[in-house]
Write a protein that holds these residues in place. Structure first.
Motif, mmCIF file in Angstrom:
data_model
loop_
_atom_site.group_PDB
_atom_site.id
_atom_site.type_symbol
_atom_site.label_atom_id
_atom_site.label_comp_id
_atom_site.label_asym_id
_atom_site.label_seq_id
_atom_site.Cartn_x
_atom_site.Cartn_y
_atom_site.Cartn_z
ATOM 1 N N CYS A 1 -5.512 -0.182 1.421
ATOM 2 C CA CYS A 1 -4.211 -0.854 1.368
ATOM 3 C C CYS A 1 -3.504 -0.557 2.692
ATOM 4 O O CYS A 1 -4.022 0.200 3.505
ATOM 5 C CB CYS A 1 -3.405 -0.352 0.172
ATOM 6 S SG CYS A 1 -2.801 1.322 0.375
ATOM 7 N N CYS B 1 -1.514 6.973 -1.539
ATOM 8 C CA CYS B 1 -1.362 5.560 -1.930
ATOM 9 C C CYS B 1 -2.045 5.333 -3.272
ATOM 10 O O CYS B 1 -2.761 6.195 -3.773
ATOM 11 C CB CYS B 1 -1.940 4.624 -0.864
ATOM 12 S SG CYS B 1 -3.721 4.783 -0.665
ATOM 13 N N CYS C 1 -3.424 3.408 3.485
ATOM 14 C CA CYS C 1 -4.619 4.141 3.918
ATOM 15 C C CYS C 1 -5.318 3.441 5.090
ATOM 16 O O CYS C 1 -6.226 4.017 5.685
ATOM 17 C CB CYS C 1 -5.570 4.421 2.749
ATOM 18 S SG CYS C 1 -6.081 3.003 1.803
HETATM 19 ZN ZN LIG Z 1 -4.626 2.797 0.004
#
Ligand SMILES: [Zn+2]
Lengths: 94, 484
Positions: free
Chosen positions: B38, B23, B41
């Motif tokens: 985010c 990510c 993750c």
């Molecule tokens: Zn992330």
């Protein structure tokens, strides 16, 4: 052959709590599934490319550029419990 | 009874990419908890991981530097386990198709000769989050900033035969990695973590003994100490007529002992299966070759070239090669000044010492190759003494001024003025009549003492070569200037 013991072990690995009466039913289900797999195993697939992915995709990569992350408040908004900016979870000793 | 020690090491290396492996969250440390996350993750439903091209590049570079084969096609797999440091209840890792296989690293072995340590594999995976256990409140606090940091796990074959060889392997691995600039390689910060698989067996036994896996060491020294402790423990177990139990043991730095982790048997049933959210990755031969071309000269090759090109000793070349940027600094100096040995003596001697005292590297200091060469030239011209030059270096490092300015400001210009030097030389003779008498009786080695006295009188500023000449001349003439 699948034993009741196997069913309980797999359930424990997946953190699924089974009622006693479910064990026998799931044992039979799993045996059916394995019998089906056994049948598939009899096919000659030596000339077939293994399916590594359901979509014909390869090399999907992204550049190493940072994007904004969630704020701490946003991240913790899904937490059942929080403390000091962290997700608060029951203590688990590995 | 003599046992043979057998060790294999697993090194987890955090790759220094800008973003996480799957990510776009920044790959950064020391931030407030849970400010670098985010949906990917955090493992939120509906989010999809996308592989970071830089993580692949760093893995390929590392693999090639370790003489690995690059897998032309690989996939990711899910490693399933329940623990709150993972948000998804699985870690994305690689099971049967690692990005790199079958490499080797050459280390100084126990016998003194070079020894080849085979590398079984190096695979990519995501790091887990960090847990802080709160015993008082019977809970754990989870911070997922680290979750998704790219890791390369480098696994050796059980080729190491002592804790010292394990230490050397780590040292050479870290040195090699530092040339590639793919990781901080700092064990204390956790950017390089090392687990050790340790067993012992009777010499000549083809079969390996039962191994234990050691974790929780936070320095190379701790790895060495933990292995030493564990080997002794296993010896005692076997000599006591018992069997070594296969288990994971944690190193306790304060107690200097390993302790059984007593984990549940099922914890190691990871039920790997191919990661359906990530498609295959192929690495064409051209890409591998292109990557090979971008590899910097590695430490071993650099050492060999330095000894051949500059005629410096293997030892000196080895010290220079400990830091890629210092080695580069040396070459820049050598391009400006022909006597490589002199440059090397300064760099590996006083410069290194001053840098260590200031806890900086040559590259991070204000010192430029021109500055060091200037200083060496000033000594050669007799404008400053060797002794005072060391002080000039110190001021150069602290102030960033050039050496001519410092010599002038401090009044450290070497006294080469004949009249002044003559006074100093004659004074030394007058102050030490007993020594003068000895010399006249034939003990010529005592001249050195007089030179030393004269140098001291001058505050280190006298040109020692000229002083020596003058003293010798005046000894012939007699201490009072009259001939014998
Ligand atoms: Zn992330």
């Amino acid at each position: 052959m699948i034993t009741d013991q196997d069913v309980r072990y797999v359930a424990a690995l997946s953190r699924i709590h089974l009622r006693e009466e479910e064990v026998d039913r799931l044992r039979k289900n799993l045996e059916d599934i394995l019998r089906y797999i056994e049948k598939l195993n009899q096919l000659d697939v030596s000339a077939v490319e293994p399916t590594n992915h359901v979509l014909p995709l390869k090399n999907v990569l992204r550049p190493d550029d940072a994007r904004p992350s969630l704020t701490q408040e946003e991240a913790l908004s899904i937490a059942v419990e929080k403390s000091q900016g962290a997700f608060k979870v029951p203590k688990v000793i590995e | 009874m003599i046992f043979e020690t057998v060790i294999g090491l697993e090194v987890h290396l955090q790759l220094r990419t800008n973003t996480k492996i799957f990510c776009g969250c920044a790959n950064q440390f020391g931030e407030s908890p849970n400010t670098r996350t985010c949906p990917v993750c955090l493992g939120l439903p509906g989010s999809l991981p996308v592989f970071n091209a830089k993580a692949l590049e760093y893995a390929l570079k590392t693999g090639l530097a370790l003489n690995c084969e690059i897998n032309p096609q690989f996939k990711f797999d899910r490693k399933n386990y329940f623990y709150p440091d993972l948000t998804k209840a699985y870690q994305i890792s690689q099971f049967d198709q690692p990005v790199c296989r079958q490499g080797e690293l050459i280390i100084p072995g126990d016998g003194g000769a070079a020894k080849k340590i085979r590398i079984n594999r190096a695979h990519l995976e995501e790091d887990a989050g960090k847990l802080i256990h709160d015993d008082a409140r019977n809970c754990s606090l989870a911070d997922y900033n680290r979750a998704g940091t790219p890791l390369l796990e480098i696994v050796t074959e059980p080729d190491l035969r002592s804790s010292q060889e394990a230490y050397e392997y780590l040292r050479i691995l870290k040195l090699t990695l530092s040339y590639l600039d793919v990781s901080d390689c700092d064990m204390e910060k956790g950017s390089l973590r090392c687990d050790a698989n340790v067993s012992i067996r009777a010499p000549g036994d083809a079969k390996l003994g039962t191994k234990t896996e050691l974790k929780n060491m936070n320095s190379f020294k701790a790895v060495k100490a933990a292995i030493d402790y564990e080997v002794n423990r296993q010896r005692a177990v076997i000599l006591g007529g018992q069997r070594v139990v296969q288990e994971t043991r944690l190193w306790d730095e304060n107690k200097a002992m390993t302790f059984s982790m007593r984990s549940k048997e099922e914890a190691h049933d990871y039920r790997y299966f191919p990661e359906p959210d990530l498609p295959l990755v192929t690495v064409p031969e051209e890409v591998v070759e292109e990557m090979r071309q971008t590899l910097p000269e590695l430490p071993q090759a650099k050492m060999e070239r330095f000894t051949q090109t500059y005629g410096i000793s293997v030892y000196d070349a080895g010290v220079l090669a400990q830091d890629r940027l210092t080695a580069g600094f040396f070459e820049q100096c050598a391009a400006l000044y022909p006597e490589a040995k002199k440059i090397c003596n300064w760099l590996n001697g006083d410069v290194l010492k001053e840098m260590n005292e200031r806890k900086i590297t040559v590259a991070a200091s204000t010192l430029q190759p021109e500055d060091l060469v200037d200083l060496i030239r000033k000594i050669e011209e007799g404008a400053v003494s060797q002794l005072k030059a060391k002080d000039v270096l110190k001021i150069m490092l602290d102030s960033g001024k050039n050496c001519s300015a410092i010599i002038a400001e401090q009044g450290w210009g070497q006294v080469s003025n004949d009249e002044e030097l003559l006074k100093i030389a004659q004074q030394a003779l007058a102050d030490n009549p007993a020594t003068v008498a000895q010399i006249r009786e034939g003990k010529l080695s005592a001249i050195g003492f007089l030179v030393g006295q004269a140098m001291q009188k001058s505050g280190g500023k006298a040109n020692p070569k000229k002083i020596k000449e003058l003293i010798e001349k005046n000894l012939q003439a007699g201490a009072d200037g009259k001939p014998f």
